[in-house]
Design an enzyme around this catalytic site. Structure first.
Site, short mmCIF file in Angstrom:
data_model
loop_
_atom_site.label_atom_id
_atom_site.label_comp_id
_atom_site.label_asym_id
_atom_site.label_seq_id
_atom_site.Cartn_x
_atom_site.Cartn_y
_atom_site.Cartn_z
N ASP A 1 -68.48 -43.51 24.43
CA ASP A 1 -69.37 -43.21 23.30
C ASP A 1 -69.47 -41.69 23.16
O ASP A 1 -69.29 -40.95 24.13
CB ASP A 1 -70.77 -43.81 23.50
CG ASP A 1 -71.49 -44.01 22.18
OD1 ASP A 1 -71.46 -45.14 21.63
OD2 ASP A 1 -72.07 -43.03 21.68
N ASP B 1 -66.59 -51.54 18.31
CA ASP B 1 -67.82 -51.79 17.52
C ASP B 1 -68.29 -50.48 16.89
O ASP B 1 -69.33 -49.94 17.26
CB ASP B 1 -68.90 -52.39 18.43
CG ASP B 1 -70.15 -52.75 17.66
OD1 ASP B 1 -70.06 -52.96 16.44
OD2 ASP B 1 -71.23 -52.84 18.29
N CYS C 1 -69.59 -53.27 10.72
CA CYS C 1 -70.97 -53.52 10.30
C CYS C 1 -71.22 -52.96 8.91
O CYS C 1 -72.36 -52.79 8.49
CB CYS C 1 -71.97 -52.94 11.31
SG CYS C 1 -71.84 -51.16 11.48
N1 SAH Z 1 -71.60 -51.68 20.68
C1 SAH Z 1 -72.94 -51.13 20.70
C2 SAH Z 1 -73.35 -50.55 19.37
C3 SAH Z 1 -72.43 -49.50 18.81
S1 SAH Z 1 -73.16 -48.51 17.60
C4 SAH Z 1 -73.92 -52.19 21.20
O1 SAH Z 1 -73.57 -53.39 21.23
O2 SAH Z 1 -75.03 -51.83 21.57
C5 SAH Z 1 -71.94 -47.30 17.36
C6 SAH Z 1 -71.85 -46.27 18.46
O3 SAH Z 1 -70.71 -45.46 18.20
C7 SAH Z 1 -73.02 -45.30 18.58
O4 SAH Z 1 -73.53 -45.37 19.88
C8 SAH Z 1 -72.43 -43.91 18.31
O5 SAH Z 1 -72.95 -42.92 19.18
C9 SAH Z 1 -70.98 -44.13 18.62
N2 SAH Z 1 -69.98 -43.30 17.91
C10 SAH Z 1 -69.94 -42.99 16.59
N3 SAH Z 1 -68.80 -42.33 16.29
C11 SAH Z 1 -68.11 -42.22 17.46
C12 SAH Z 1 -66.83 -41.66 17.80
N4 SAH Z 1 -66.05 -41.11 16.87
N5 SAH Z 1 -66.43 -41.73 19.09
C13 SAH Z 1 -67.22 -42.32 20.02
N6 SAH Z 1 -68.41 -42.88 19.75
C14 SAH Z 1 -68.85 -42.83 18.48
#
Ligand code: SAH
Length: 408
Positions: free
Chosen positions: A262, A312, A352
């Site tokens: 993340d 995700d 989403c």
């Molecule tokens: N799978 C998680 C929810 C994901 S929400 C669950 O089940 O709880 C999307 C996440 O992607 C967020 O935490 C955000 O910080 C992260 N994110 C957004 N863009 C990103 C990128 N380019 N690389 C890594 N993480 C990213």
């Protein structure tokens, strides 16, 4: 004594008169009236006031909340002309929403869920989530803002074992309704910085005051359980991990090792806490702060491979004009994931973005597999969990979609 809440429960509502032939969506019970469909307004409704919506020739269609600054000028509360919009109305709608969740979660080891999902529960603009003894709300429309104190009072007596209600209306879409962000205690005690919850036997710690949405991705509950089915013995990559919800479900089900990626260091701190909280061996998890797009490329260059990959990502499509760029983004990460999967491996891939349709998403994933030179089967179509239902007359309520693909 004057009524302190100052809600005109008994006043004659103002009327919104539609242009000719603009009533079709309301006759289909879609709850939104766009500004372009309106011919004129009789009366001087204020933001959040209850208005009646009539056809050009004066037929009654619906009663809803007026929002003068929004393109969605009215959100329907009721399609029953005899239904007054008053405390009793909110009490009944909330009761109905809570009854559904009680049934959904009976006999599960889960104490966190969505209680109210806006339009789909007949309460446009209202989100209510429960985390153990705490309730967290988002008021996203002029109508819900107007009725906030009544809604809070109703929740106070309807939700069992409640300690406090907290507001997390710190989202951009409030601007479209002419509302400023709002957060803070609404009733009872202020929640602690982290609230412990249980979900299907997993334990999580939720930052209800500062986390994403109201703190946790409750909509992925059933999909975390689905990942657990395929996780036993797996080497798993959990991309866009947030606080590692999928990782905990997989490790508890016997995954050999999980890499959580993340971009947020604080989210991964909580993911680390979750490993300990569930009594799992920290040697079975790596936490990598970074950008998924570049890390997947690096893993490919390093010849790394996985048995299970979860993708995700956050919402890539905020407006129709984003669709092309977003499609490229989805295709890019899905192609990389297919390249990193071992033969017999399983991809859990999500979108989403409500504006990304299911057919298009499936096509993007299919194109990604083709470009990666992989042949894959769809094992499951996944959705948001049923405490985030979609009213049949409100397809916009269905936003989360996922595919489980097996590489053969
Ligand atoms: N799978 C998680 C929810 C994901 S929400 C669950 O089940 O709880 C999307 C996440 O992607 C967020 O935490 C955000 O910080 C992260 N994110 C957004 N863009 C990103 C990128 N380019 N690389 C890594 N993480 C990213």
């Amino acid at each position: 004594m004057a009524n302190m809440i100052n809600i005109p429960e008994t006043c004659q509502p103002a009327s919104i008169i539609l242009k000719p032939k603009r009533e079709k969506s309301l006759l289909n019970r879609h709850p939104w009236v766009f500004s372009g469909a309106i011919a004129r307004t009789d009366g001087q409704p204020r933001p959040g006031d209850t208005v009646d919506v009539l056809t050009a020739d004066g037929r009654w269609l619906t009663r809803g909340a007026y929002s003068p600054q929004s393109q969605i000028r009215v959100r329907a509360w009721s399609f029953d002309q005899a239904q007054a919009i008053d405390t009793g109305f909110f009490d009944k709608r909330l009761q109905r929403a809570l009854d559904l969740r009680r049934q959904l979660l009976a006999d599960t080891d889960t104490n966190a869920n969505r209680l109210v999902a806006g339009e789909s529960d007949g309460l446009p603009g209202l989100i209510v989530d429960r985390y153990d003894c705490w309730v967290v709300c988002q008021f996203l429309s002029a109508g819900t803002e107007r009725w906030k104190s009544i809604i809070v009072e109703c929740l106070d007596h309807l939700v069992p074992n409640l300690i406090g209600i907290y507001e997390r209306s710190d989202v951009d879409i409030r601007k479209k309704e002419g509302l400023v962000p709002a957060t803070g205690r609404l009733s009872g005690a202020e929640p602690p910085d982290q609230v412990d919850i249980r979900e299907n036997g997993c334990r999580y710690r939720v930052d209800v005051k500062g986390g994403h949405k109201t703190g946790f991705y409750l909509d992925q509950r059933d999909n975390r359980a689905c990942v657990a089915v395929y996780a036993k013995g797996a080497d798993m990559l959990n991309a866009f991990a947030y606080t590692g919800g999928f990782a905990v479900a997989a490790l508890r089900a016997g995954a050999a090792h999980v890499v959580n990626i993340d971009s947020s260091a604080s989210a991964l701190d909580l993911a680390r806490t979750h490993v300990a909280l569930n009594g799992l061996d920290s040697a079975r998890v790596d936490h990598v702060i970074g950008d998924v797009f570049s890390l997947l490329r690096r893993y490919r260059a390093d010849d790394r491979s996985f048995d299970v990959i979860v993708l995700d990502p956050p919402k890539f499509v905020n407006a129709k004009s984003d669709l092309m760029r977003a499609s490229r983004g989805y295709k890019d990460i899905n192609r990389l994931a297919f390249e990193l999967l071992r033969p017999g491996g399983t991809l859990f891939t999500f979108s989403c973005s409500g504006l990304m349709g299911r057919d298009l998403f499936q096509k993007i994933v299919a194109d990604a597999a083709l470009d990666a030179g992989r042949h894959a089967l769809i094992l499951h179509w996944l959705n948001q969990s049923p405490d985030h239902p979609t009213a049949l007359n409100f397809p916009e309520g269905s936003y989360l979609k996922g595919l489980v693909c097996r590489v053969v």
